[in-house]
Design a protein around this motif. Structure first.
Motif, PDB file in Angstrom:
ATOM      1  N   LEU A  32      -2.091  -5.087   1.530  1.00  0.00           N
ATOM      2  CA  LEU A  32      -3.073  -4.093   1.103  1.00  0.00           C
ATOM      3  C   LEU A  32      -2.533  -3.180  -0.005  1.00  0.00           C
ATOM      4  O   LEU A  32      -3.214  -2.980  -1.016  1.00  0.00           O
ATOM      5  N   PRO A  33      -1.301  -2.664   0.114  1.00  0.00           N
ATOM      6  CA  PRO A  33      -0.763  -1.886  -1.008  1.00  0.00           C
ATOM      7  C   PRO A  33      -0.641  -2.716  -2.289  1.00  0.00           C
ATOM      8  O   PRO A  33      -0.896  -2.208  -3.389  1.00  0.00           O
ATOM      9  N   LEU A  34      -0.306  -3.980  -2.158  1.00  0.00           N
ATOM     10  CA  LEU A  34      -0.207  -4.848  -3.338  1.00  0.00           C
ATOM     11  C   LEU A  34      -1.586  -5.083  -3.959  1.00  0.00           C
ATOM     12  O   LEU A  34      -1.747  -5.021  -5.186  1.00  0.00           O
ATOM     13  N   ILE A  35      -2.582  -5.317  -3.114  1.00  0.00           N
ATOM     14  CA  ILE A  35      -3.962  -5.474  -3.612  1.00  0.00           C
ATOM     15  C   ILE A  35      -4.399  -4.195  -4.317  1.00  0.00           C
ATOM     16  O   ILE A  35      -5.004  -4.230  -5.381  1.00  0.00           O
ATOM     17  N   TYR A  36      -4.049  -3.044  -3.726  1.00  0.00           N
ATOM     18  CA  TYR A  36      -4.377  -1.754  -4.343  1.00  0.00           C
ATOM     19  C   TYR A  36      -3.736  -1.643  -5.725  1.00  0.00           C
ATOM     20  O   TYR A  36      -4.398  -1.249  -6.692  1.00  0.00           O
ATOM     21  N   LEU A  37      -2.472  -1.966  -5.833  1.00  0.00           N
ATOM     22  CA  LEU A  37      -1.786  -1.889  -7.130  1.00  0.00           C
ATOM     23  C   LEU A  37      -2.431  -2.822  -8.155  1.00  0.00           C
ATOM     24  O   LEU A  37      -2.654  -2.435  -9.307  1.00  0.00           O
ATOM     25  N   VAL A 173       1.720   4.053  -7.679  1.00  0.00           N
ATOM     26  CA  VAL A 173       2.864   3.566  -6.905  1.00  0.00           C
ATOM     27  C   VAL A 173       3.101   4.472  -5.699  1.00  0.00           C
ATOM     28  O   VAL A 173       3.365   3.981  -4.593  1.00  0.00           O
ATOM     29  N   LEU A 174       2.987   5.782  -5.891  1.00  0.00           N
ATOM     30  CA  LEU A 174       3.145   6.699  -4.753  1.00  0.00           C
ATOM     31  C   LEU A 174       2.084   6.451  -3.689  1.00  0.00           C
ATOM     32  O   LEU A 174       2.385   6.471  -2.485  1.00  0.00           O
ATOM     33  N   VAL A 175       0.857   6.209  -4.105  1.00  0.00           N
ATOM     34  CA  VAL A 175      -0.212   5.901  -3.140  1.00  0.00           C
ATOM     35  C   VAL A 175       0.092   4.581  -2.427  1.00  0.00           C
ATOM     36  O   VAL A 175      -0.067   4.472  -1.203  1.00  0.00           O
ATOM     37  N   ALA A 176       0.545   3.569  -3.164  1.00  0.00           N
ATOM     38  CA  ALA A 176       0.875   2.275  -2.551  1.00  0.00           C
ATOM     39  C   ALA A 176       2.023   2.417  -1.552  1.00  0.00           C
ATOM     40  O   ALA A 176       1.997   1.807  -0.472  1.00  0.00           O
ATOM     41  N   VAL A 177       3.017   3.223  -1.886  1.00  0.00           N
ATOM     42  CA  VAL A 177       4.127   3.467  -0.953  1.00  0.00           C
ATOM     43  C   VAL A 177       3.609   4.167   0.303  1.00  0.00           C
ATOM     44  O   VAL A 177       3.996   3.818   1.427  1.00  0.00           O
TER      45      VAL A 177
END
Length: 187
Positions: A32-37, A173-177
């Motif tokens: 999900l973080p990767l999809i977000y990025l 990136v901060l949001v993905a982390v």
């Protein structure tokens, strides 16, 4: 915590059923973080390169503060009680912001070639801008981008595009982390 986890999975399952993200994130917690990025990076690139520079009402004052900090000036040069503080700024930046403001309704195709002619100089003038006393820490990425643009002798506009790109990338990136951390915590 168990109820929260079950409730979160239930809501996420309903919300993302059409994409099958629930199954994907169960097997791969960082999906999900990767999809977000991957989804937000094109938006950041678009906003950095295909919108009017200094297009937000107080953007110029924050860039002026970052440029002041990039010059090594932490405290405002003129601060009198009851008066708006004055800080040093490149006169070319000041002229560019004035031109952008005067021509804010011009199409980018007409405006950009003209404002792209402004370049950083060594000269400084004192001007009033409302953020000249903000602390330096939030401007770290902007300071680095301004130094980068000045070092490679980029136009002010190209420097601002890099500045916006770098700030945008840091934000997503901060949001993905945060998303990855939350995903690991819930599982």
């Amino acid at each position: 915590l168990k109820q929260l986890r079950n409730g979160s999975r239930h809501m996420a399952g309903k919300f993302s059923a059409w994409l099958k993200i629930g199954d994907l994130t169960e097997a791969h917690p960082f999906a999900l973080p990767l999809i977000y990025l991957l989804a937000t990076l094109p938006i950041i690139i678009f906003l950095a390169y295909f919108r009017q520079p200094i297009g937000v009402a107080d953007e110029w004052s924050h860039i002026a503060r970052a440029a002041q900090l990039a010059d090594g000036t932490v405290f405002t040069e003129v601060a009198e009680q009851g008066q708006e503080p004055q800080g040093s700024i490149d006169p070319q930046f000041h002229k560019m912001t004035q031109e952008i403001h005067a021509r804010r309704h011009d199409p980018l195709a007409i405006l950009m070639p003209d404002i792209n002619a402004y370049h950083w100089t060594e000269e400084r003038i004192l001007k009033n801008y409302n953020s000249s006393v903000y602390i330096p820490v939030p401007y770290a990425i902007s300071i680095a981008a301004i130094h980068y643009g000045q070092y490679f002798q980029y136009s002010i506009v190209k420097t601002l595009q890099i500045l916006n790109l770098w700030n945008g990338i840091v934000c997503i990136v901060l949001v993905a982390v945060a998303m990855a951390t939350a995903t690991r915590t819930i599982q």
